[in-house]
Design a protein around this motif. Structure first.
Motif, short mmCIF file in Angstrom:
data_model
loop_
_atom_site.label_atom_id
_atom_site.label_comp_id
_atom_site.label_asym_id
_atom_site.label_seq_id
_atom_site.Cartn_x
_atom_site.Cartn_y
_atom_site.Cartn_z
N GLU A 161 0.82 -1.22 0.00
CA GLU A 161 0.00 0.00 0.00
C GLU A 161 0.85 1.26 0.00
N THR A 162 2.05 1.19 0.59
CA THR A 162 2.90 2.37 0.72
C THR A 162 4.01 2.42 -0.31
N TYR A 182 11.30 -13.91 11.16
CA TYR A 182 11.54 -12.47 11.23
C TYR A 182 10.43 -11.62 10.66
N ARG A 183 9.26 -12.14 10.37
CA ARG A 183 8.26 -11.32 9.69
C ARG A 183 7.93 -10.06 10.49
N SER A 184 7.72 -10.20 11.78
CA SER A 184 7.42 -9.03 12.60
C SER A 184 8.63 -8.10 12.71
N TYR A 204 2.60 0.73 15.11
CA TYR A 204 3.15 0.92 13.76
C TYR A 204 3.55 -0.38 13.08
N ALA A 205 3.96 -1.39 13.86
CA ALA A 205 4.55 -2.59 13.26
C ALA A 205 3.64 -3.81 13.31
N GLU A 206 2.49 -3.69 13.93
CA GLU A 206 1.54 -4.80 13.94
C GLU A 206 0.20 -4.34 13.36
N TRP A 216 1.87 -5.28 5.32
CA TRP A 216 2.28 -6.68 5.26
C TRP A 216 2.60 -7.14 3.85
N SER A 217 1.92 -6.61 2.86
CA SER A 217 2.23 -7.03 1.48
C SER A 217 3.63 -6.56 1.09
N ALA A 218 4.04 -5.37 1.52
CA ALA A 218 5.41 -4.92 1.26
C ALA A 218 6.41 -5.74 2.05
N VAL A 219 6.07 -6.07 3.31
CA VAL A 219 6.94 -6.94 4.12
C VAL A 219 7.18 -8.26 3.42
N ASP A 220 6.11 -8.87 2.94
CA ASP A 220 6.24 -10.19 2.33
C ASP A 220 7.02 -10.13 1.02
#
Length: 362
Positions: A63-64, A296-298, A264-266, A271-275
């Motif tokens: 999204e970002t 390490y996802r979180s 901010y982190a949960e 999450w789509s950018a994280v993945d």
């Protein structure tokens, strides 16, 4: 070289939108020039040792579009060196996308501009979509990436050290009558290599003044430091410092720190950018072990997979002391807001580190 201040502390990734936090909150780091200038001037005033940017050419979506807006690192460093007085500022340079003769001239110029406060972070590259932008193939083997990086770096060092024109006929670069003037202000600038793969760490052992590598924490990190430094000493007769990246959430109480981390982190992580970031790291980079990526996802949402420094000023200072006792020469720090949170860190954490003997008093 960086000044001997004890545990060296630098700010990382402030030239990138979002910084190190893969979050959707409205107050996430903008990475605008004005914000970077405010950050650099403040960091210089409070005694932060260095600034380290990320060289990025495409965002990670979501999204970002995390890291979709990035200030190019050599021009960023030049501008900030002109605005500061004491701090060292690195340029992060991809060996695959930047010709070494041009880079040698650019970095020598900004080192002269700053009277010796420039540094070079050598990156061999890993992100395949970025290679596609440049129409360049990503070598499948890490050995090939670092063979090119070694020739690239050797050529730059030769330009910086030789006074007469020379020819170069290598595997990756060729040229005649190669010459560079000016040279770096003191003959050579600090060299950092951000590598966690075997080849990356080998490159660092051979060439770098500081090796920048990922760890789980100070306990396993002590073994990493010992392994890296002993190999450099035995194989090349060299000494260097070891850095690791961190992200900081420091508040007056632990509950406040945990609440902001959750916010901010949960609750608002992209999450789509994280993945997507983790998928690319797994496919093309060796910066994180498979075990790290599995858990390490979180940590990627909170700080790009870097080690966490959470809690009160005492908590953060105590954890930084653990890294110092483990043998680390320094850490990079990342904040959601590199200005207001750095002000609090400088006011509360830096004096505690000085009282512990971890950092020398200013």
């Amino acid at each position: 070289m960086l000044t001997d201040t004890g545990l060296k502390l630098g700010l990382f990734s402030a030239n990138c939108s979002g910084g190190f936090a893969v979050t959707k909150i409205e107050e996430r780091w903008s990475a605008s020039w004005d914000d970077n200038e405010r950050m650099a001037v403040l960091a210089d005033e409070v005694g932060i040792d260095f600034l380290l940017p990320i060289a990025r050419w495409i965002g990670y979506g979501g999204e970002t579009n995390f890291h979709g807006g990035v200030l190019e690192t050599i021009t960023w460093a030049a501008g900030l060196l002109a605005k500061t007085k004491n701090i060292t500022i690195f340029s992060t340079v991809h060996t695959a996308f930047n010709h070494p003769i041009v880079v040698a001239k650019q970095l020598a110029t900004i080192d002269q501009l700053s009277h010796g406060r420039a540094g070079l972070n050598v990156v061999a590259g890993w992100n395949q979509p970025e290679y596609e932008i440049f129409g360049v193939d990503l070598p499948t083997e890490h050995d090939d990436r670092y063979a090119m990086a070694q020739e690239w770096f050797d050529l730059i060092e030769r330009i910086w050290s030789e006074d007469e024109p020379f020819d170069h006929q290598g595997r990756f670069f060729q040229g005649k009558h190669i010459y560079g003037n000016p040279k770096p202000f003191a003959g050579r600038m600090p060299i950092l290599n951000a590598g966690s793969s075997g080849q990356g760490r080998e490159f660092g052992a051979r060439n770098a003044d500081y090796v920048f590598t990922n760890v789980f924490g100070p306990d396993d990190g002590a073994g990493v430091v010992e392994k890296l430094t002993s190999h450099a000493r035995e194989a090349y007769g060299r000494k260097f410092g070891v850095f690791t990246p961190s992200h900081v959430v420091c508040r007056p109480t632990r509950g406040e720190a945990e609440e902001f981390l959750r916010y901010y982190a949960e609750e608002n992580a992209d999450w789509s950018a994280v993945d997507n970031l983790m998928r690319l790291q797994n496919l093309h980079a060796k910066s994180f072990t498979p075990e790290m990526l599995a858990t390490y996802r979180s940590r990627f949402a909170a700080g790009h997979g870097s080690v966490p420094l959470y809690g009160t000023p005492d908590d953060v200072a105590d954890e930084l002391e653990r890294y110092y006792r483990a043998g680390f020469s320094g850490l990079t720090l990342a904040f959601v807001d590199y200005v207001s949170e750095l002000e609090y860190f400088a006011q509360e954490v830096l004096p505690r580190l000085e009282r512990k003997g971890v950092r020398k008093p200013r």
